[in-house]
Design a protein around this motif. Structure first.
Motif, short mmCIF file in Angstrom:
data_model
loop_
_atom_site.label_atom_id
_atom_site.label_comp_id
_atom_site.label_asym_id
_atom_site.label_seq_id
_atom_site.Cartn_x
_atom_site.Cartn_y
_atom_site.Cartn_z
N ARG A 1 1.75 11.84 -13.68
CA ARG A 1 1.41 13.23 -13.99
C ARG A 1 1.90 13.62 -15.37
NH1 ARG A 1 3.03 14.10 -8.63
NH2 ARG A 1 5.05 14.91 -9.34
N ASN A 2 3.13 13.21 -15.69
CA ASN A 2 3.70 13.55 -17.00
C ASN A 2 2.88 12.96 -18.14
OD1 ASN A 2 5.76 14.88 -15.64
ND2 ASN A 2 7.24 13.23 -15.89
N LEU A 3 2.34 11.77 -17.92
CA LEU A 3 1.59 11.09 -18.96
C LEU A 3 0.10 11.43 -18.96
CD1 LEU A 3 3.17 7.52 -18.70
CD2 LEU A 3 3.50 9.15 -20.57
N GLY A 4 -0.40 11.93 -17.83
CA GLY A 4 -1.83 12.16 -17.71
C GLY A 4 -2.58 10.86 -17.45
N MET A 5 -1.92 9.92 -16.78
CA MET A 5 -2.51 8.62 -16.47
C MET A 5 -3.34 8.67 -15.19
SD MET A 5 0.55 5.87 -16.96
CE MET A 5 -0.29 4.81 -15.78
N GLN A 6 -4.34 7.83 -15.13
CA GLN A 6 -5.06 7.60 -13.89
C GLN A 6 -4.25 6.64 -13.00
OE1 GLN A 6 -9.05 6.20 -14.58
NE2 GLN A 6 -9.41 7.65 -16.23
N THR A 7 -4.23 6.89 -11.71
CA THR A 7 -3.54 5.98 -10.80
C THR A 7 -4.37 5.74 -9.56
OG1 THR A 7 -2.37 7.73 -9.59
CG2 THR A 7 -1.26 6.82 -11.53
N MET A 8 -4.06 4.66 -8.87
CA MET A 8 -4.60 4.40 -7.55
C MET A 8 -3.49 3.75 -6.73
SD MET A 8 -7.03 1.04 -8.18
CE MET A 8 -7.85 1.73 -9.62
N THR A 9 -3.61 3.82 -5.42
CA THR A 9 -2.62 3.22 -4.54
C THR A 9 -3.27 2.11 -3.72
OG1 THR A 9 -1.39 5.30 -4.38
CG2 THR A 9 -0.96 3.64 -2.68
N MET A 10 -2.67 0.92 -3.78
CA MET A 10 -3.17 -0.23 -3.04
C MET A 10 -2.00 -0.85 -2.27
SD MET A 10 -5.73 -2.00 -5.86
CE MET A 10 -6.25 -3.26 -4.70
N PRO A 11 -1.72 -0.40 -1.07
CA PRO A 11 -0.60 -0.98 -0.29
C PRO A 11 -0.80 -2.48 -0.08
CG PRO A 11 -1.41 1.04 0.73
CD PRO A 11 -2.41 0.66 -0.32
N ILE A 12 0.27 -3.24 -0.19
CA ILE A 12 0.17 -4.69 -0.02
C ILE A 12 0.63 -5.14 1.36
CG2 ILE A 12 0.53 -5.09 -2.49
CD1 ILE A 12 3.42 -6.16 -1.54
N THR A 13 1.05 -4.21 2.21
CA THR A 13 1.61 -4.60 3.51
C THR A 13 0.61 -5.40 4.32
OG1 THR A 13 3.02 -2.65 3.52
CG2 THR A 13 2.67 -3.75 5.63
N GLY A 14 -0.64 -4.97 4.36
CA GLY A 14 -1.64 -5.70 5.12
C GLY A 14 -1.86 -7.10 4.59
N ALA A 15 -1.96 -7.23 3.27
CA ALA A 15 -2.16 -8.54 2.66
C ALA A 15 -0.97 -9.45 2.91
CB ALA A 15 -2.40 -8.39 1.16
N TYR A 16 0.22 -8.88 2.80
CA TYR A 16 1.43 -9.67 3.04
C TYR A 16 1.49 -10.14 4.50
CZ TYR A 16 6.25 -10.70 4.19
OH TYR A 16 7.38 -11.31 4.68
N GLU A 17 1.20 -9.24 5.43
CA GLU A 17 1.27 -9.61 6.84
C GLU A 17 0.22 -10.67 7.18
OE1 GLU A 17 0.88 -5.88 8.81
OE2 GLU A 17 3.02 -5.39 8.63
N ALA A 18 -0.95 -10.58 6.56
CA ALA A 18 -1.98 -11.59 6.79
C ALA A 18 -1.52 -12.96 6.30
CB ALA A 18 -3.28 -11.19 6.09
N PHE A 19 -0.89 -12.99 5.12
CA PHE A 19 -0.40 -14.26 4.60
C PHE A 19 0.75 -14.78 5.46
CE2 PHE A 19 1.88 -17.27 2.06
CZ PHE A 19 0.89 -17.96 1.39
#
Length: 273
Positions: free
Chosen positions: A76-94
Motif C-alpha cells: 500500500r505504501n508503495l502503490g504496488m500490485q500484489t496477489m496472494t498464492m498460498p503454498i500450503t496445498g502445493a507443499y502438502e501435495a508434494f
C-alpha cells in the motif's frame, strides 16, 4: 565504506540497468513481510516504477499473520500490485507424494527446503506466464553461510541486495524511510518489518539468528574481516571474537562456496572500504 545513500543509489541503478539490459520492464518479487523482501521491493519500485513491480504473498504452513499484514502495508505504501498464492496445498501435495515414494514422512530440513522451492515454482510460473523478471531477495550474510535453499530462495535473475550484509540491509531501510519522511512522503517500509526478529518461517517459531547460531551484528563483523578485508582468522579473533567462533564461521563460509556459485548476479559496487 560508502554511505547508505550512495549504496542505495548504486542498488537502484544496477537493478534498472540489469532489467533494461535483459529486455524486461516488469519484475516479480516474493513478499514475505520481512526486511529483505521489503527493501528489494522499494529498490525495484524506485528503479522501475511501482506499477512495474508485482508482489506475491506466498503464505505457507508456518507463516504468521504479520507476514501477510506487513507485506500488504508495504505494498500500500508503495502503490504496488500484489496477489496472494498460498503454498500450503502445493507443499502438502508434494509431502504426500514424497511419503508414498520414500515410505516415510517429509520432515526436518527436507520439509523446510521444499516449502522454499514451492515458493520459487509459483514465482517462476508467474515470470513465465506474464514476462516478469524474478528478483531475488537474498543478502550477502546468508549467502556467505549457505543459509538459503538451492532452487528455492537462491532463485531469481538478479539480486538487488545480494552484495549487502544483513546489518547494511537494516541501515538502508532506516535511511530510505528517513529520506521519505524528510521529503514529506510515507515511509515505505513498515516499522514492524524492521523491528521483528528475522525469520524464514519454515518451521514453528523459527528464528534466523537462532538457526545461524550467531547474531547478525557479530556475524557481519567477522565476515567483514575474513571476506572483505582478507584478514586471517587469528587477526579477526584478535578484535575480540572467540577463536572457535571465527574458525566455525570461516569453515562454514568455505564449505558453502558451491551454493554461492549458484546465486544470481548482484550490484558490483565498492560497498566496502
Amino acid at each position: 565504506m560508502m554511505r547508505p545513500d550512495g549504496i542505495y543509489r548504486a542498488c537502484v541503478e544496477a537493478t534498472s540497468a540489469f532489467m533494461r539490459g535483459a529486455g524486461f520492464r516488469d519484475a516479480v518479487i516474493g513478499l514475505s513481510g520481512g526486511i529483505d523482501s521489503s527493501l528489494v521491493a522499494v529498490i525495484a519500485s524506485d528503479a522501475l516504477g511501482a506499477e512495474h513491480v508485482h508482489g506475491v504473498l506466498l503464505p505457507g504452513p508456518y507463516s504468521t499473520p504479520h507476514s501477510v499484514t506487513d507485506a500488504e502495508e508495504l505494498a500500500r505504501n508503495l502503490g504496488m500490485q500484489t496477489m496472494t498464492m498460498p503454498i500450503t496445498g502445493a507443499y502438502e501435495a508434494f509431502a504426500s507424494a514424497f511419503a508414498q515414494g520414500a515410505g516415510e514422512a517429509l520432515s526436518g530440513l527436507a520439509s523446510e527446503n521444499t516449502q522454499a522451492r514451492c515458493r520459487m515454482v509459483a514465482l517462476m510460473a508467474l515470470s513465465n506466464a506474464y514476462g516478469w523478471l524474478m528478483l531475488n531477495t537474498g543478502n550477502k550474510s546468508e549467502a556467505a553461510m549457505g543459509y538459503s535453499t538451492l532452487y528455492g530462495d537462491t532463485a531469481g535473475a538478479f539480486a538487488p541486495i545480494g552484495g549487502l550484509y544483513k546489518t547494511q540491509v537494516y541501515e538502508l531501510c532506516a535511511w530510505r524511510n528517513a529520506a521519505a519522511l524528510e521529503a514529506g512522503e510515507v515511509a515505505p517500509i513498515p516499522r514492524h518489518a524492521i523491528e521483528k526478529p528475522p525469520s524464514a518461517e519454515l518451521s514453528p517459531g523459527q528464528s534466523d539468528e537462532a538457526s545461524l547460531g550467531v547474531d547478525y551484528a557479530i556475524l557481519d563483523a567477522i565476515l567483514m574481516g575474513l571476506v572483505e578485508r582478507g584478514e586471517s582468522a587469528g587477526d579477526v579473533a584478535a578484535l575480540g571474537f572467540p577463536e572457535e567462533q571465527v574458525a566455525a564461521i570461516q569453515a562454514r563460509y568455505a564449505a558453502n562456496a558451491f551454493k554461492r556459485a549458484l546465486e544470481p548476479p548482484y550490484p558490483q559496487a565498492p560497498f566496502y572500504g
